[in-house]
Scaffold this active site. Structure first.
Site, PDB file in Angstrom:
ATOM      1  N   ASP A  16      37.882   4.414 -21.242  1.00 29.13           N
ATOM      2  CA  ASP A  16      36.957   4.032 -22.234  1.00 29.13           C
ATOM      3  C   ASP A  16      35.693   4.377 -22.768  1.00 29.13           C
ATOM      4  OD1 ASP A  16      36.285   1.142 -22.374  1.00 29.13           O
ATOM      5  OD2 ASP A  16      35.004   1.403 -21.478  1.00 29.13           O
ATOM      6  N   ASP A 112      38.940   1.441 -28.212  1.00 32.38           N
ATOM      7  CA  ASP A 112      37.835   2.184 -27.892  1.00 32.38           C
ATOM      8  C   ASP A 112      38.760   2.402 -26.559  1.00 32.38           C
ATOM      9  OD1 ASP A 112      36.566   0.251 -27.850  1.00 32.38           O
ATOM     10  OD2 ASP A 112      34.685   0.198 -26.499  1.00 32.38           O
ATOM     11  N   GLU A 113      39.202   1.982 -26.552  1.00 32.28           N
ATOM     12  CA  GLU A 113      39.615   1.394 -25.044  1.00 32.28           C
ATOM     13  C   GLU A 113      41.395   1.759 -25.347  1.00 32.28           C
ATOM     14  OE1 GLU A 113      39.380  -0.795 -22.116  1.00 32.28           O
ATOM     15  OE2 GLU A 113      38.986  -2.203 -23.174  1.00 32.28           O
TER      16      GLU A 113
END
EC number: 2.7.7.7
Length: 368
Positions: A16, A112-113
Site C-alpha cells: 500500500d 496504489d495498492e
C-alpha cells in the site's frame, strides 16, 4: 507407509503506497514538501472532496472522503491541488513492473495498492518478508516514494498488517500469532467493516475480534447477512481467497453507506465526486472504458432506485463520470428524502451499439 503431504503455506504480501497522490505531488513539486497538502476537489464554490492528504495535513484531522471545505476549516493554511491521474497511472505502472520481478500473481486493488502471492517467487528467494523489503527498497530508489507492506498467509491479515506501521512500514504476522492477533483487533479495524456496521456491532457489545468470536456462524448471518459467514472465518484467521491476477469484468463500481443520512444535493454531490474518483481509478487499473454510467440511491427507508445514461463514446475521464452522475442526480433528487447510500458504476465495455433511453428518461439497471 505413505507420507502425508501438507499443502504449502501461502505467502501473501499486501503493498500500500503511503499517501500516494500527495506523495507524488510532493516529490514532483519541492514547494509542497513538508507542508499540509490536500489532493482532490478545491474548496471554492460548491467544493469537492479530499482524495488523499499528506501526512502533514493528516495531523490536523484531514482525511480522505472529507469535504474540501471542512478540510480548509481544519487547516486554513493547507494547500489544495487537483489530482493528476495520468501521472499517478504512470507511476502505478512502474510499481507494477517492480512487482513482476518477483511474481506474476498480482491483484491490484487500485492505483496504489495490490496483493502479491509469492508462495513461489521468480527469483527463488523463498522469504516473503525479504521480497517485501526488496520491493519497498526498489520503490524508494527508483521512484523516490515510500510504500508500506503487510506479510502473512492470507489476504485479509496481510492487508491489516500493511496499515499498522505506516508510513514506510513493514509488518509480518505469522501463522502462529494470527488468531490471537484477530481476537485483539478492534472491529472497526476489520477490513470490510464500515462505519455503519462498526457502530451496529458496538451497540451489540461487540468491540473486538474476541467478542465476534463468541457468536455462532448462524448468529452472525442473522445479524449481518451473508457477510456474517466471512466474519466467522476471518476472526479465526481463515481466508482462502486466492490472489486473482485477472477476472472478467462486466461492471466497475463503488458505493458507500453513510454514518448519517444525506439531505442536501450538495452533500450528495460531494460524496458522489469522491465515489466517482474511486470508480475512475478502478477503470484505469483495469484499462477499461465504459459507455453506461449508473447512479444508485438507497433512501433511509431502504427503498432503492438506479438511474443510468448511455453515452455515444466510452468514458475516459474522471470529469465525464462526475458530470454525468451530477445530471443523473439532478433528475433523481427528491427534496426532503434522506439518503443512506450512494453508488456509481460503469458498464457496457464491449458492446458496440449504444442503447438509447427514451427522451428525458434514464433506464434502470441492477448492477450492484
Amino acid at each position: 507407509m505413505t507420507p502425508i503431504i501438507l499443502p504449502a503455506v501461502r505467502k501473501i504480501i499486501h503493498i500500500d503506497m503511503d499517501a500516494f497522490y500527495a506523495s507524488v505531488e510532493q516529490r514532483d513539486y519541492p514547494e509542497y514538501r513538508g507542508k499540509p497538502l490536500v489532493v482532490g476537489g478545491l474548496p471554492e464554490g460548491r467544493g469537492g472532496v479530499v482524495a488523499t492528504a499528506s501526512y502533514e495535513a493528516r495531523k490536523f484531522g484531514i482525511r480522505s472522503a472529507m469535504p474540501s471545505k471542512q478540510a480548509l476549516q481544519l487547516c486554513p493554511h493547507a494547500l489544495f491541488v487537483r489530482p493528476r491521474f495520468d501521472v499517478y497511472k504512470e507511476v502505478s505502472q512502474h510499481i507494477r513492473e517492480i512487482f513482476k520481478r518477483y511474481t506474476d500473481l498480482i491483484e491490484p486493488l487500485s492505483l496504489d495498492e495490490a496483493y502479491l502471492d509469492v508462495t513461489q517467487d521468480k527469483q527463488n528467494i523463498g522469504s516473503a518478508l525479504e521480497i517485501a523489503k526488496l520491493i519497498k527498497q526498489a520503490i524508494k530508489e527508483e521512484l523516490n516514494l515510500t510504500a508500506s507492506a503487510g506479510v502473512s498467509v492470507n489476504k485479509f491479515v496481510a492487508k491489516i498488517a500493511s496499515d499498522m506501521d505506516k508510513p514506510d512500514g513493514l509488518k509480518f504476522i505469522g501463522p502462529s500469532s494470527i488468531e490471537v492477533f484477530m481476537e485483539t483487533l478492534p472491529v472497526e479495524k476489520f477490513h470490510g467493516v464500515g462505519k455503519v456496521t462498526a457502530q451496529k456491532m458496538m451497540k451489540m457489545g461487540l468491540y473486538t475480534g474476541a467478542d465476534l468470536k463468541k457468536l455462532r456462524e448462524d448468529e452472525l448471518v442473522k445479524y449481518f447477512g451473508k457477510v456474517g459467514r466471512f466474519y466467522y472465518q476471518i476472526v479465526r484467521g481463515i481466508d482462502d481467497r486466492p490472489v486473482q491476477p485477472s477476472r472478467e469484468t462486466k461492471s466497475v463500481g463503488a458505493e458507500d453507506t453513510f454514518a448519517r443520512d444525506l439531505l442536501t444535493f450538495e452533500e450528495m454531490m460531494n460524496e458522489l465526486e469522491r465515489i466517482s474518483m474511486l470508480v475512475y481509478e478502478r477503470l484505469e487499473r483495469k484499462k477499461l472504458r465504459g459507455r453506461t454510467i449508473t447512479l444508485k440511491i438507497k433512501y433511509s427507508n431502504f427503498k432503492q432506485i438506479t438511474r443510468s445514461l448511455s453515452l455515444p463514446e466510452p468514458v475516459g475521464e474522471a470529469s465525464m463520470i462526475i458530470d454525468t452522475v451530477e445530471k443523473l442526480l439532478t433528475e433523481a433528487f427528491a427534496e426532503g428524502k434522506p439518503v443512506r447510500l450512494l453508488g456509481v458504476s460503469l458498464s457496457n465495455f464491449h458492446e458496440q451499439t449504444v442503447q438509447k433511453n427514451p427522451p428525458g428518461i434514464a433506464g434502470q439497471l441492477s448492477l450492484f
